[in-house]
Design a protein around this motif. Structure first.
Motif, PDB file in Angstrom:
ATOM      1  N   PHE A 191       0.879  -1.177   0.086  1.00 42.43           N
ATOM      2  CA  PHE A 191      -0.092   0.198   0.036  1.00 42.43           C
ATOM      3  C   PHE A 191       0.754   1.294   0.007  1.00 42.43           C
ATOM      4  O   PHE A 191       0.603   2.109  -0.935  1.00 42.43           O
ATOM      5  CB  PHE A 191      -0.868   0.102   1.127  1.00 42.43           C
ATOM      6  N   GLY A 192       1.693   1.250   0.945  1.00 42.62           N
ATOM      7  CA  GLY A 192       2.738   2.521   0.927  1.00 42.62           C
ATOM      8  C   GLY A 192       3.605   2.631  -0.352  1.00 42.62           C
ATOM      9  O   GLY A 192       3.528   3.701  -0.786  1.00 42.62           O
ATOM     10  N   LEU A 194       3.037   1.500  -3.297  1.00 46.83           N
ATOM     11  CA  LEU A 194       2.024   1.759  -4.463  1.00 46.83           C
ATOM     12  C   LEU A 194       1.591   3.094  -4.590  1.00 46.83           C
ATOM     13  O   LEU A 194       1.264   3.773  -5.627  1.00 46.83           O
ATOM     14  CB  LEU A 194       1.177   0.721  -4.734  1.00 46.83           C
ATOM     15  N   SER A 195       1.111   3.559  -3.586  1.00 54.24           N
ATOM     16  CA  SER A 195       0.502   4.934  -3.380  1.00 54.24           C
ATOM     17  C   SER A 195       1.437   5.904  -3.632  1.00 54.24           C
ATOM     18  O   SER A 195       1.443   7.134  -4.114  1.00 54.24           O
ATOM     19  CB  SER A 195      -0.212   5.251  -1.830  1.00 54.24           C
ATOM     20  N   LEU A 196       2.791   5.689  -3.022  1.00 51.62           N
ATOM     21  CA  LEU A 196       4.071   6.491  -3.624  1.00 51.62           C
ATOM     22  C   LEU A 196       4.364   6.430  -4.952  1.00 51.62           C
ATOM     23  O   LEU A 196       4.402   7.453  -5.601  1.00 51.62           O
ATOM     24  CB  LEU A 196       5.318   5.983  -2.696  1.00 51.62           C
ATOM     25  N   ALA A 198       2.069   5.892  -7.159  1.00 54.87           N
ATOM     26  CA  ALA A 198       0.831   6.534  -8.044  1.00 54.87           C
ATOM     27  C   ALA A 198       1.169   8.062  -7.905  1.00 54.87           C
ATOM     28  O   ALA A 198       1.005   8.636  -9.064  1.00 54.87           O
ATOM     29  CB  ALA A 198      -0.327   6.349  -7.216  1.00 54.87           C
ATOM     30  N   ARG A 199       1.745   8.405  -6.892  1.00 52.32           N
ATOM     31  CA  ARG A 199       1.976   9.987  -6.883  1.00 52.32           C
ATOM     32  C   ARG A 199       3.170  10.479  -7.942  1.00 52.32           C
ATOM     33  O   ARG A 199       3.375  11.345  -8.399  1.00 52.32           O
ATOM     34  CB  ARG A 199       2.433  10.518  -5.541  1.00 52.32           C
ATOM     35  N   LEU A 215       5.944  15.593  -1.632  1.00 49.31           N
ATOM     36  CA  LEU A 215       4.750  15.366  -0.774  1.00 49.31           C
ATOM     37  C   LEU A 215       4.729  16.356   0.545  1.00 49.31           C
ATOM     38  O   LEU A 215       5.981  16.409   1.023  1.00 49.31           O
ATOM     39  CB  LEU A 215       4.464  14.095  -0.211  1.00 49.31           C
ATOM     40  N   GLU A 219       1.572  14.064   4.687  1.00 50.89           N
ATOM     41  CA  GLU A 219       1.327  13.014   3.819  1.00 50.89           C
ATOM     42  C   GLU A 219       2.355  12.223   3.660  1.00 50.89           C
ATOM     43  O   GLU A 219       2.220  10.872   3.626  1.00 50.89           O
ATOM     44  CB  GLU A 219       0.741  13.505   2.537  1.00 50.89           C
ATOM     45  N   LEU A 223       2.919   7.585   5.085  1.00 51.85           N
ATOM     46  CA  LEU A 223       3.459   6.490   4.019  1.00 51.85           C
ATOM     47  C   LEU A 223       4.801   5.811   4.597  1.00 51.85           C
ATOM     48  O   LEU A 223       4.853   4.795   4.643  1.00 51.85           O
ATOM     49  CB  LEU A 223       3.620   7.408   2.872  1.00 51.85           C
TER      50      LEU A 223
END
Lengths: 685, 225
Positions: A191-192, A194-196, A198-199, A215, A219, A223
């Motif tokens: 999760f961490g 992949l969200s990074l 995505a950004r 970021l 935020e 993460l």
């Protein structure tokens, strides 16, 4: 740069070689062509795997020597950049460790029988090679998605190897616990990351770092905490360490060596990579949290190692202890680096990296030799072993080196790292930021106690398991170990000694990864003095130590009395006679037992351990004339009692509460519908 | 298919508003009646007003498929379904009407509140009348809530079925008022579903009575595992 070309070819050879080894091992033996070819295939697989692992080690060593290599890339047809494998300065020590441990672990596999390998052996070898490949991919991936895939592959393959003894219920349940906890960790990590990603719009590590820098802190820090929590599972810190003492001992010896020697370090590598080596990191509180967690983990690991009667599980508990030490040193370095004390942070980080490699080598040796010994002696229970040193002298020599090293004795591979940790803690106490000053005394005391307890555990392991007389007929009839395996172990023992003796050179070689973590402000040559012969933690040198000088002194002080005795009286005559035991026959049961040896510690830590003991008098007829006593003793795992049981109960309680919603009443359900509808009407705008 | 002159003309015709009023009031009447038979009567009126609205829309917009749908509504909801329900009621042996969960007076009050919520929120959600049937949308949402309330508050299985079919009528009205009805095939499918569903529900009510000697749906709780 012809050397760089060779280096790139070496990495390719390592990756393809491990893959090829897995394939070769998985191929069914051609029975029709006769026995010789059938035995050839497994040997070829093993040889390929050993060569590939050595190539991997060479890549790491060359990178430590300062050789940059172009990464291997592969267009997987996925968005977000090409898959890339490459060894940078940070990954180099881990790649070196993995290469060495993997090569020895392949060499220590039992050779295939002349008639060809059985299905189980083939599957084991194929999984082993694939696991080593996944580990190599974790350490060399330069692409976040590839890293996650390799991470998950590492987990799944090792789980399959842990459960390779499919008849053992203990292995199955260990595998289940391992998978359950690992998946929670992998979910957090995924999760961490992949969200990074995505950004960042890319999976490349450099782009991730850039995205994290953009970021806002509110935020970025959640993460980083998420990613760290996911990685800590593999490192095995309290309270997510419970899988480690269950899973590591259940695998065959070579796999346990890889698990404890290399896979635990993958967690450390991830923490360095994703929670530190990015702009703006480490975040506030991260280092202090790791110091606190590491201290607790080291203490708990060492304590449970002392009281554990199972030889392999004892080693796994010791791994937990060393994971705690690594986390402690890493957290200390992070807290100091955040405070701007680069030189001191360098000491702690050097301790961490050096100890990661040193512990990896020692623990691999320990697992391999103890696994062979327990296999030869027919039991993993220390109370059923004994006398192996006389029966298997070469194997026991390897085990002795491992045990001495893991006890933290000087001249071997775990000493210099722990010494530097102490130095960094003492300095951190006097010079560090205020919260660290508060924590450092506790961490130092915890580190000292954990080290002492671990030494006691190692004394117990070797003293009960290898010395003395055999406690059972099976241990007395321990079958000899294949000489090839013993040679591999002795070679690894030599490496353990070399890493300890040549600690100053090792620290210099670790200059590249240290510089990558701490930036140009850090001077790696400041760690050593006296022309590279002594370790001395900067900035203001107050203490220094030289393993080579100690070795030299020791050699001199041993040689002088011998020479003197030789010169004065010659060699004394050795007379062998039976031991005198007050006139009764000596019995193996007269020896100290593993339980008896640790009784004082059991009493001292009784409140914490909550030892369960039960004595039962077995009688025939009258209860007043007991014929035999049955004694049962066990120690319930602390983390499960204090963390997992309440967690499970809370989940069950919440489920019960949720079940009340489902009363089975039709009108209630319709009422939910009506309430939802009205609520949506009122609030949905 | 909507001509601009019609949009100008329609709000001046109060016939649709009147019929929409009948539609909502018949649903509210069902809530205030204790006897199931009266609820079925209320449903009949509800369906008839729905059919009339649909017919009027078909006449005013010239959309033939709405006309066919209106005829189908008249036949199925106006005659067949009430008949099925009455037959189920006649077969039912339990004469005693179980007390509803919510008293009649309170029901009326709560349904009034639901109607107010529906009207105020529809304006918030959809804005002032865009469609030529702007007045019908809040009515349909209010009736949806009232139908659902009928299902929640009644213990008799048959009264709950009445709530369900009223709810379905309201959804039909919402479809007509928002999009001038769905394609005819869909309408026919929904109506057939409803017809079969009501027949089946009637049979189910009979089975419930056989098993529990009452058509009190609260007894179904004992089936819970």
């Amino acid at each position: 740069m012809p050397l760089a070309v060779i280096d790139g070819a070496l990495l390719a050879a390592a990756v393809w070689g491990l893959g090829l080894a897995a394939l070769l091992a998985a191929l069914p033996s051609p029975r029709a062509r006769g026995g010789s070819l059938a035995a050839l295939l497994p040997s070829a697989a093993r040889g390929t795997a050993i060569v590939a692992s050595l190539a991997l080690a060479a890549v790491g060593a060359l990178r430590l020597a300062g050789l940059e290599t172009p990464p291997l890339t592969w267009d997987a047809g996925l968005p977000g950049g090409r898959f890339a494998l490459g060894v940078d300065a940070l990954a180099a020590p881990f790649v070196l460790l993995l290469g060495v441990v993997a090569a020895i672990s392949f060499a220590a596999r039992p050779a295939a029988a002349p008639g060809g390998a059985s299905r189980g052996e083939r599957a084991g070898m194929a999984l082993h090679a694939a696991f080593a490949l996944a580990l190599a991919a974790v350490f060399t991936a330069r692409h976040a998605l590839l890293f996650l895939l390799a991470w998950e592959g590492m987990t799944l393959l090792s789980a399959a190897l842990v459960a390779s003894d499919t008849r053992s219920a203990r292995a199955r349940s260990a595998c289940f616990v391992y998978l359950a906890i690992s998946h929670v960790g992998a979910a957090l990590l995924g999760f961490g990351l992949l969200s990074l990603a995505a950004r960042a719009g890319s999976f490349d590590f450099a782009d991730l770092a850039a995205a994290l820098a953009r970021l806002p802190a509110a935020e970025a820090s959640p993460l980083v905490w998420l990613i760290s929590a996911g990685l800590v599972v593999k490192l095995g810190l309290v309270p997510v360490h419970v899988w480690l003492p269950l899973a590591h001992p259940e695998a065959p010896g070579p796999i346990s060596a890889l698990l404890s020697g290399a896979m635990v370090k993958a967690g450390l590598y991830g923490l360095l990579r994703f929670a530190w080596q990015m702009p703006g990191l480490p975040i506030a509180g991260w280092g202090m949290t790791l110091v606190a967690l590491g201290t607790i983990t080291a203490l708990i690991g060492a304590l449970y190692a002392v009281v554990e009667p199972d030889a392999k599980r004892l080693l796994a508990h010791s791994t937990v202890k060393h994971a705690g030490l690594l986390a402690l040193a890493l957290g200390l370095a992070g807290a100091l680096a955040r405070n701007g004390q680069t030189a001191l942070a360098g000491v702690a980080l050097a301790a961490c990296l050096y100890h990661a490699v040193g512990h990896g080598l020692s623990k691999a040796l320990a697992f391999l030799s103890v696994a062979e010994a327990t296999h030869a002696g027919g039991s993993r229970d220390l109370e059923r072993l004994g006398g192996l040193a006389r029966r298997l002298p070469r194997l026991s020599a390897g085990a002795l080196v491992a045990v001495l090293s893991l006890s933290g004795l000087p001249l071997l591979s775990c000493f210099a790292g722990e010494w530097l940790m102490f130095q960094a803690l003492i300095r951190g106490y006097s010079e560090g930021p205020p919260p660290l000053r508060l924590l450092a005394p506790f961490a130092g005391a915890g580190l000292a106690l954990a080290t002492a307890l671990a030494a006691a555990a190692m004394v117990k392991l070797y003293g009960i398991g290898f010395l003395g007389r055999p406690r059972t007929p099976a241990a007395a009839a321990a079958r000899p170990v294949a000489p090839g395996i013993e040679n591999a172990l002795l070679l690894l023992g030599g490496l353990v000694a070399a890493w300890g003796l040549l600690a100053t050179w090792a620290m210099t070689a670790l200059g590249a990864p240290l510089g990558a973590m701490l930036g140009p402000a850090f001077d790696p040559t400041a760690l050593v003095t006296a022309g590279g012969l002594a370790l001395a933690p900067p900035p203001a040198t107050s203490a220094s130590i030289s393993p080579l000088a100690i070795a030299l002194l020791l050699a001199v002080f041993l040689a002088v009395p011998f020479a003197w005795a030789r010169a004065s009286g010659g060699r004394a005559e050795v007379r062998r006679a039976p031991s005198w035991a007050c006139g009764i026959r000596l019995d193996p049961r007269m020896q100290y037992s593993a339980l008896g040896l640790t009784k004082p510690l059991r009493l001292i830590f009784g409140r914490l351990l909550q030892v369960e003991r039960e004595v039962e008098v077995l009688s025939q007829g009258s209860p007043y004339f007991g014929r035999a006593l049955r004694f049962r003793s066990g120690i319930p795992p602390l983390a499960e009692r204090m963390f997992y049981q309440p967690l499970v109960q809370a989940v069950l309680w919440a489920s019960d509460q949720a079940r009340r919603l489902q009363a089975g009443n039709l009108h209630l359900y319709l009422g939910y519908l009506l309430a939802t509808l009205v609520a949506l009407l009122v609030w949905a705008r | 298919m909507t001509g601009a002159p019609l949009i100008d003309w329609l709000p001046r015709s109060n016939a649709i508003n009147l019929l929409a009023g009948v539609f909502l009031l018949s649903a509210l009447y069902a809530v205030t009646q204790r006897r199931t038979a009266a609820c079925i009567t209320a449903y009949t009126w509800n369906s008839l007003s729905l059919a009339a609205i649909a017919m009027l829309v078909a006449l005013l917009t010239g959309a033939r498929h709405i006309g066919v749908a209106a005829a189908l509504v008249l036949v199925s909801k106006g005659f067949l379904i009430p008949r099925l329900l009455r037959r189920a009621l006649a077969r039912s042996r339990s004469r005693a009407e179980a007390e509803p969960y919510v008293s009649i007076q309170l029901s009326a009050l709560l349904c009034g509140a639901l109607v107010v919520i529906a009207f105020s929120q529809t304006r918030v959600l959809f804005g002032e009348g865009v469609s030529i049937l702007a007045s019908c949308l809040p009515v349909s949402i209010a009736t949806t809530l009232v139908g659902l309330f009928l299902m929640v508050s009644r213990k008799q299985a048959l009264a709950m079925v009445v709530g369900l079919v009223i709810l379905e009528n309201a959804i039909f009205l919402a479809a007509v008022s928002l999009t001038y009805g769905m394609p005819l095939v869909v309408e026919m499918g929904v109506l057939l579903d409803l017809l079969v569903g009501t027949a089946l529900l009637g049979m189910m009510v009979g089975r419930i009575e056989e098993s529990f000697a009452t058509d009190d749906a609260t007894r179904l709780t004992s089936l819970r595992g």
